[in-house]
Design a protein around this motif. Sequence first.
Motif, PDB file in Angstrom:
ATOM      1  N   VAL A 334       0.861  -1.185   0.000  1.00 38.87           N
ATOM      2  CA  VAL A 334       0.000   0.000   0.000  1.00 38.87           C
ATOM      3  C   VAL A 334       0.896   1.233   0.000  1.00 38.87           C
ATOM      4  CG1 VAL A 334      -1.836   1.244   1.194  1.00 38.87           C
ATOM      5  CG2 VAL A 334      -1.753  -1.249   1.314  1.00 38.87           C
ATOM      6  N   ALA A 335       0.793   2.020  -1.083  1.00 40.58           N
ATOM      7  CA  ALA A 335       1.663   3.202  -1.226  1.00 40.58           C
ATOM      8  C   ALA A 335       1.119   4.028  -2.382  1.00 40.58           C
ATOM      9  CB  ALA A 335       3.101   2.762  -1.511  1.00 40.58           C
ATOM     10  N   PRO A 336       1.630   5.242  -2.589  1.00 43.63           N
ATOM     11  CA  PRO A 336       1.292   5.983  -3.802  1.00 43.63           C
ATOM     12  C   PRO A 336       1.535   5.107  -5.034  1.00 43.63           C
ATOM     13  CG  PRO A 336       2.486   7.374  -2.294  1.00 43.63           C
ATOM     14  CD  PRO A 336       2.539   5.998  -1.713  1.00 43.63           C
ATOM     15  N   TYR A 337       0.595   5.153  -6.008  1.00 43.92           N
ATOM     16  CA  TYR A 337       0.594   4.114  -7.028  1.00 43.92           C
ATOM     17  C   TYR A 337       1.876   4.001  -7.853  1.00 43.92           C
ATOM     18  CZ  TYR A 337      -1.523   0.393  -9.604  1.00 43.92           C
ATOM     19  OH  TYR A 337      -1.783  -0.838 -10.130  1.00 43.92           O
ATOM     20  N   PRO A 338       2.496   5.073  -8.299  1.00 43.31           N
ATOM     21  CA  PRO A 338       3.755   4.899  -9.041  1.00 43.31           C
ATOM     22  C   PRO A 338       4.794   4.147  -8.210  1.00 43.31           C
ATOM     23  CG  PRO A 338       2.926   7.113  -9.323  1.00 43.31           C
ATOM     24  CD  PRO A 338       2.086   6.483  -8.255  1.00 43.31           C
ATOM     25  N   ALA A 357      -2.700  -2.662  -3.533  1.00 43.85           N
ATOM     26  CA  ALA A 357      -3.979  -2.020  -3.242  1.00 43.85           C
ATOM     27  C   ALA A 357      -4.244  -0.960  -4.306  1.00 43.85           C
ATOM     28  CB  ALA A 357      -3.923  -1.375  -1.864  1.00 43.85           C
ATOM     29  N   PHE A 358      -5.461  -0.992  -4.865  1.00 46.20           N
ATOM     30  CA  PHE A 358      -5.813  -0.018  -5.896  1.00 46.20           C
ATOM     31  C   PHE A 358      -6.304   1.295  -5.292  1.00 46.20           C
ATOM     32  CE2 PHE A 358      -6.789  -3.998  -8.421  1.00 46.20           C
ATOM     33  CZ  PHE A 358      -5.594  -3.948  -9.117  1.00 46.20           C
ATOM     34  N   GLU A 359      -6.727   1.254  -4.047  1.00 44.36           N
ATOM     35  CA  GLU A 359      -7.295   2.444  -3.406  1.00 44.36           C
ATOM     36  C   GLU A 359      -6.368   2.914  -2.295  1.00 44.36           C
ATOM     37  OE1 GLU A 359     -11.027   1.172  -1.927  1.00 44.36           O
ATOM     38  OE2 GLU A 359     -11.877   0.768  -3.906  1.00 44.36           O
TER      39      GLU A 359
END
Length: 383
Positions: A334-338, A357-359
């Motif tokens: 779980v982290a900022p997507y990039p 995680a997508f959210e």
Amino acid sequence: MSVFRIPPGVKDLLPRQSRWKRETEEKLAHIFSYWGYDEVVTPTFEYYQALTTQGEGLDEDLLYKFIDREGKILVLRPDMTTPIARLVSGRMTDYLQPLRLFYTANVFRYEKTHAGRQREFFQAGVELIGATGAKADVEVLSLAISALEAMQLDNFRIGIGQVEVTKALLGQLNPEAAASVRQAMARKDMVELESLLKGHNIPGRQRDVLLEVTMSQGGLKDMERLLELIEEETAHNALTELVEVFRLLEYQGFADKIFFDLGIFRDFDYYTGIVFEGYVPQLGFPVCGGGRYDNLLGNFGHPAAATGFALGLERIMLALNNNDTKEVAGYLLVAPYPQVLTRARELRAEGKRVVTAFEELSRKEAETMAKEKGLTLIYGGGE
């Protein structure tokens, strides 16, 4: 009818069950390979004529048949032994024998459905082709024991029988009596068997032998007593061979895994010698079975002695109560997507299982999700 229903005798495998099946097939494939067996794959369906006219012992009522666009009758394979006999006889006649082959496959039979009896079921097994005698039977039985040990089944035991014993003894009766007596012997219905033997006026010593053979479930002393009782030459020789196989298994330390059961009748009539079935205390049906079938390849034009066995994967799953299988270890990232994309790529390159995680999730939400999925949380990109 609900669109969510599926036909009787087939079932969906959910993720944990599917994973167990995949891992079990891979484990068994490794074991079979270490014993010198090579994998083969045959079609899921074949021409009806190939599996019936040339084969032996296939019960028509068990077959799933259908017609292709050219009007040819096809059949879903009801076992793997007959397709492999067809394959070896048609395309592997130049291969040096003995041939050691293994498979993992689904097979189809129109069975009466109940626990342990599916209409589509999964098997893993071996066929040893071109080898005769006790040494070949011992190799296949030893491999079956090793495979069941690898499944970590507690207290499994293998019953070994010899169809030539019962065939020879029943051959002394008239065909009508032999058929009914065989059915009673297969069910171990002693009351009916005694009634049939009396009704057909079977002489005293012959009757005693058939009753003893049907009840025979025991050790070496029981077989030695039967050897003294049986006078018919073919049956006596076949039982002597069975005792020899037992002694070779005993030499390997497998005596506590084996017992004699001359009442074993396999589903297919092509068996010609030693047959066996593996049992575990928690199930009322065998988890594996096999035996010698020396005449089947001859029906395809290339005679060769053969023996083999198959493990029933769903039955083993039932015995292990596979619903308790734990989740596979891995990470929830779980982290900022990039950052998620980069870190997940790094971890997967190291061979680690990663769920992203997508959210955006709070740490508490992420911890809850990781716990539910059995994963280690990596929050914010760090370890």
